[in-house]
Design an enzyme around this catalytic site. Structure first.
Site, PDB file in Angstrom:
ATOM      1  N   GLU A 119      -0.366  14.445  -5.218  1.00 16.22           N
ATOM      2  CA  GLU A 119       0.860  14.085  -4.506  1.00 16.22           C
ATOM      3  C   GLU A 119       2.013  15.032  -4.851  1.00 16.22           C
ATOM      4  OE1 GLU A 119       1.594   9.890  -5.021  1.00 16.22           O
ATOM      5  OE2 GLU A 119      -0.394   9.359  -4.251  1.00 16.22           O
ATOM      6  N   ARG A 155      11.434  -2.600  -7.448  1.00 13.58           N
ATOM      7  CA  ARG A 155      11.110  -3.335  -6.214  1.00 13.58           C
ATOM      8  C   ARG A 155      11.709  -4.744  -6.203  1.00 13.58           C
ATOM      9  NH1 ARG A 155       5.011  -0.946  -5.937  1.00 13.58           N
ATOM     10  NH2 ARG A 155       5.360   0.686  -4.382  1.00 13.58           N
ATOM     11  N   ARG A 162       4.702   3.144 -12.876  1.00 17.24           N
ATOM     12  CA  ARG A 162       4.117   1.990 -12.179  1.00 17.24           C
ATOM     13  C   ARG A 162       4.703   0.687 -12.729  1.00 17.24           C
ATOM     14  NH1 ARG A 162       1.408   2.758  -7.473  1.00 17.24           N
ATOM     15  NH2 ARG A 162       0.118   0.947  -7.946  1.00 17.24           N
ATOM     16  N   ASN A 211       9.067  -1.422   0.732  1.00 20.05           N
ATOM     17  CA  ASN A 211       9.152  -1.777  -0.694  1.00 20.05           C
ATOM     18  C   ASN A 211       9.849  -0.706  -1.543  1.00 20.05           C
ATOM     19  OD1 ASN A 211       7.097   0.060  -0.647  1.00 20.05           O
ATOM     20  ND2 ASN A 211       5.605  -1.204  -1.733  1.00 20.05           N
ATOM     21  N   LYS A 262      11.742   5.456  -0.527  1.00 19.48           N
ATOM     22  CA  LYS A 262      11.291   5.315   0.864  1.00 19.48           C
ATOM     23  C   LYS A 262      12.479   5.153   1.825  1.00 19.48           C
ATOM     24  CE  LYS A 262       6.798   3.379  -0.334  1.00 19.48           C
ATOM     25  NZ  LYS A 262       5.809   2.321  -0.034  1.00 19.48           N
ATOM     26  N   TYR A 291      -1.010   9.204   3.149  1.00 18.23           N
ATOM     27  CA  TYR A 291      -1.584   7.861   2.943  1.00 18.23           C
ATOM     28  C   TYR A 291      -3.015   7.764   3.480  1.00 18.23           C
ATOM     29  CZ  TYR A 291       2.779   5.705   1.302  1.00 18.23           C
ATOM     30  OH  TYR A 291       3.886   5.335   0.551  1.00 18.23           O
ATOM     31  N   HIS A 334       7.632   4.502  -3.751  1.00 16.14           N
ATOM     32  CA  HIS A 334       6.199   4.762  -3.983  1.00 16.14           C
ATOM     33  C   HIS A 334       6.062   5.485  -5.310  1.00 16.14           C
ATOM     34  CE1 HIS A 334       2.107   6.309  -3.447  1.00 16.14           C
ATOM     35  NE2 HIS A 334       2.599   7.452  -3.905  1.00 16.14           N
TER      36      HIS A 334
END
Ligand code: CMP
Length: 139
Positions: free
Chosen positions: A128, A104, A87, A114, A11, A51, A117
């Protein structure tokens, strides 16, 4: 089990702070292979579409503003169980709750800023990936 593709985005907070190389190294050490990547500057329309599932959330407009505040780095990553493993490797959305050693925990500044993604299901990974990469770019 055969390899799977997933989508991650470094990000604007982490990209702008110069952490992209360290984050990619971290992911490679976890066995992910980079299959496609490009620096992107999202328009408001693109961020809203990406989003869209969060459209009704109170943080939606702030999230869109953050995601359009500078360049980011979408990536296609391949590994066995890529979606669920990524994840785990990135850690909880809120860095205060992220396990030590996760991306993170190391690089996120707040629940919004954060650092990274990751798609949260195989179906969303497919959607995505298609959002950022034509199939022909996935090698
Ligand atoms: P991400 O995994 O990209 O998915 C949705 C994003 O919304 C999330 O990471 C955060 O950047 C942001 N987000 C989630 N919850 C909150 C919250 N409570 N306040 C602000 N931003 C949030």
């Amino acid at each position: 089990m055969s390899d799977e593709l997933t989508l991650a985005i470094i990000k604007p907070d982490a990209f702008g702070a110069g952490h992209a190389g360290d984050i990619i190294s971290h992911l490679e050490e976890e066995g992910f292979e980079l299959r496609a990547a490009r620096v992107a500057e999202l328009s408001r329309e693109q961020a809203e579409a990406f989003y869209a599932v969060h459209r009704e959330k109170p943080f939606f407009s702030s999230l869109v503003q953050f995601m359009t505040s500078g360049p980011c780095l979408p990536m296609a990553l391949e590994r066995e169980n890529a979606v669920s493993h990524l994840r785990d490797v990135i850690g909880a959305t809120d860095p205060e709750e992220a396990d030590p050693g996760t991306v993170r925990a190391e690089y996120a500044q707040s629940v919004e800023r954060n650092a990274i993604h990751a798609a949260d299901s195989p179906d969303n990974a497919e959607r995505e990936l298609a959002f950022f990469f034509p199939r022909t770019e996935l090698v």
